[in-house]
Design a protein around this motif. Structure first.
Motif, PDB file in Angstrom:
ATOM      1  N   UNK A   1      97.155 -27.003-121.496  1.00 44.63           N
ATOM      2  CA  UNK A   1      97.004 -26.089-120.359  1.00 44.63           C
ATOM      3  C   UNK A   1      95.906 -25.058-120.584  1.00 44.63           C
ATOM      4  N   UNK A   2      95.046 -25.291-121.546  1.00 45.74           N
ATOM      5  CA  UNK A   2      93.858 -24.451-121.746  1.00 45.74           C
ATOM      6  C   UNK A   2      92.648 -25.190-121.186  1.00 45.74           C
ATOM      7  N   UNK A   3      91.639 -24.440-120.746  1.00 48.84           N
ATOM      8  CA  UNK A   3      90.383 -25.073-120.358  1.00 48.84           C
ATOM      9  C   UNK A   3      89.767 -25.803-121.548  1.00 48.84           C
ATOM     10  N   UNK A   4      89.962 -25.261-122.743  1.00 50.79           N
ATOM     11  CA  UNK A   4      89.372 -25.852-123.947  1.00 50.79           C
ATOM     12  C   UNK A   4      89.842 -27.286-124.163  1.00 50.79           C
ATOM     13  N   UNK A   5      91.033 -27.609-123.684  1.00 49.08           N
ATOM     14  CA  UNK A   5      91.573 -28.955-123.898  1.00 49.08           C
ATOM     15  C   UNK A   5      90.712 -30.021-123.222  1.00 49.08           C
ATOM     16  N   UNK A   6      90.011 -29.646-122.138  1.00 54.38           N
ATOM     17  CA  UNK A   6      89.129 -30.608-121.467  1.00 54.38           C
ATOM     18  C   UNK A   6      87.984 -31.033-122.372  1.00 54.38           C
ATOM     19  N   UNK A   7      87.592 -30.111-123.262  1.00 54.62           N
ATOM     20  CA  UNK A   7      86.428 -30.384-124.105  1.00 54.62           C
ATOM     21  C   UNK A   7      86.805 -30.809-125.517  1.00 54.62           C
TER      22      UNK A   7
END
Ligand code: GDG
Length: 530
Positions: free
Chosen positions: A452-458
């Motif tokens: 659920x973090x934006x960082x997980x997309x990257x």
């Protein structure tokens, strides 16, 4: 100052007079300023401290937005408009670190109603999927209007003709429109550092249409993730009845009515979108995942004093086999209690033992807001319970630090930690995850990262977790702690490459390039979302 991309926006020599005259017609008191690149953010990038002689001094301040923008501002040497973080009259504008700083003052009642109220007790929980219940209070909204107006006026005063103005975050969502009404010549970008919620949640806010119309004063509205962008575009359709096409929103002149809370007449000239989409202004919306100054973190992590401090930290912890680390502002969005629950259960079950310790840095945050005070109590009870049940004299399993540290100490902690735990329930990006990765130059270490973090997309090579799934979180913590050196290196290498190649400079350049192209091109270039 007057540089960079902004130079490309400078008017023809004859243009300024015409615009100045037009601006005077609309608002005779509106002066045109000197700065062709202006950042408008809730906080100044400095904290006021008492100097040795008792006088005020300014020190760089920690925090996500500041950490992200400081290098960009230093390179561009522009003006930064923000609040100093305490009630009272603002100091006069001053220059520091290559930036012109303009402080917007807030009264004690505005700090209560605008900052602690509408920003931190209405918008923050609402935009983070109502982890706690948002409060909707009409006087808070009035304070939000008033303070946004003040920021917009300050921006209008600083911006040179044709300047680029970059507005940041949820505290200032009305500024783009308010600024456009004063200064139709400037190009306005807005970036949302926190998530934009799904429409069913956003729809709760009684002033939803005004917020959407406020944001649509910008030429380009940027988000951390593609999902946030989709939520925003849907809100434009549903809350404001506007048409969208791909990543563009059409804003007809009539869409800027007063909405029951007049913010002044609209001054933006009517345009036609290049693709014939429709008449009116066209606003772009896209994802621009923020990042860190990866090279600066790499440099810190190479410094011998920082490395020595990392060794000292491990020694002070009793040379454990595995050091787990969590670093967050003490905020209910960060999933600190979920992390403690999982860690405590792993100790209960004997899956982790005295060979491991957890260092929990929870820096003080929003301490006058009730939910934050309650969270602090809950975290401290949970830490006390784990240490009471599993600690030995001089050897607690959880080292809890409710303090703020200098950057060097943060880097030393990142170096000292075998496993970094990021368990946010909702997080726009989470810079800490990227900072940990940037510091691990020897490609060791493991990152447990909430999906659920934006960082997980990257950072798909992290151990991705759903922090609500405590069993899954426990398994991921154990897998990260026992990962083979080879697998750890493979994961870390790929994450390091991503953070190195998509650093904060890349983020800013991508956003500002896209801002230049909207709306003339009629179609927004695909942003750097993975
Ligand atoms: C918002 C969004 C988004 C923390 N304690 C200390 C300290 N920090 C630094 C960290 C990191 C920053 O503060 C925190 O950034 P995060 O991204 O983790 O979280 P938020 O503060 O919630 O930031 C977030 C961000 O904006 C940027 O867009 O990623 O999703 O919520 O840099 O290292 N730094 C120092 N001492 C501390 O004690 N020096």
């Amino acid at each position: 100052m007057k540089t960079g991309h902004a130079a490309a926006l400078a008017p023809p020599a004859s243009g300024r007079g015409a615009i100045a005259a037009a601006a005077e017609d609309e608002n005779p008191r509106q002066a045109v300023g000197d700065y062709s690149f202006v950042v408008v953010a809730s906080r100044l990038p400095v904290d006021r401290v008492e100097g040795p002689g008792g006088g005020p001094e300014w020190q760089p301040s920690p925090g996500g937005l500041v950490a992200a923008l400081e290098p960009v501002m230093r390179a561009a040497s522009g003006a930064w408009i923000g609040w100093q973080g305490a009630a009272g009259a603002p100091p006069a504008p001053f220059d520091t670190g290559g930036m012109h700083l303009v402080c917007v003052g807030l009264s004690a009642s505005e700090v209560r109603d605008y900052y602690e109220g509408f920003c931190n007790a209405t918008l923050w929980p609402l935009y983070h999927d109502v982890i706690v219940a948002p409060e909707f209070r009409r006087p808070w909204w009035q304070a939000y209007l008033q303070v946004n107006r003040r920021f917009a006026r300050a921006a209008a005063e600083q911006a040179a003709y044709g300047a680029t103005v970059w507005v940041h975050d949820y505290q200032l969502q009305l500024v783009p429109r308010m600024l456009r009404e004063r200064r139709s010549d400037v190009r306005i970008g807005y970036f949302a550092h926190i998530p934009f919620p799904g429409y069913e949640i956003f729809a709760q806010v009684p002033w939803r249409r005004q917020i959407i119309e406020g944001l649509l004063g910008a030429d380009l509205v940027g988000f951390q993730r593609q999902g946030d962008t989709m939520n925003f575009l849907r809100a434009c359709r549903r809350a404001a009845g506007l048409a969208t096409k791909g990543s563009l929103v059409r804003v007809p002149d009539s869409a800027h009515g007063d909405g029951g809370n007049a913010v002044g007449p609209r001054s933006q000239p009517r345009r036609h979108a290049a693709d014939g989409f429709a008449a009116g202004r066209v606003v772009g919306a896209a994802a621009f995942p923020i990042s860190i100054d990866a090279a600066a973190f790499g440099e810190l992590a190479r410094r011998e004093d920082v490395r020595a401090r990392a060794r000292e930290i491990r020694a002070a912890l009793g040379e454990p086999e595995i050091v787990f680390l969590g670093v967050d502002r003490l905020d209910y969005t960060k999933g600190i209690l979920h992390r403690l629950t999982a860690y405590g259960e792993l100790l209960d079950e004997g899956r982790l033992g005295p060979e491991s310790v957890l260092v929990l840095v929870a820096s003080p945050s929003r301490e006058r807001v009730e939910h934050y005070r309650a969270l602090r109590d809950e975290v401290e009870v949970a830490v006390g319970r784990i240490n009471g049940e599993h600690g030995e004299l001089g050897n607690p399993p959880v080292h809890y630090l409710h303090q703020s540290y200098p950057r060097e100490e943060m880097a030393a902690l990142f170096l000292a930690a075998d496993v970094m735990l990021v368990t946010s329930l909702r997080d726009g990006m989470n810079l800490v995850a990227k900072e940990y990765v940037a510091c691990r130059q020897d490609e060791t270490g493991a990152l447990v990262l909430s999906e659920f973090t934006g960082a997980a997309d990257e950072l798909g090579s992290a151990f991705l977790v759903n922090p609500h799934d405590i069993e899954g979180l426990k398994d991921a913590i154990v897998r990260a702690a026992t990962v083979s050196p080879r697998d750890a290196r493979r994961r870390m290498r790929s994450m390091r490459r991503r953070v190195r190649e998509h650093d904060v400079a890349h983020w800013a350049a991508t956003f500002l390039d896209a801002l230049k192209q909207v709306p003339e091109q009629g179609q927004l270039l695909a942003a750097s979302a993975p």
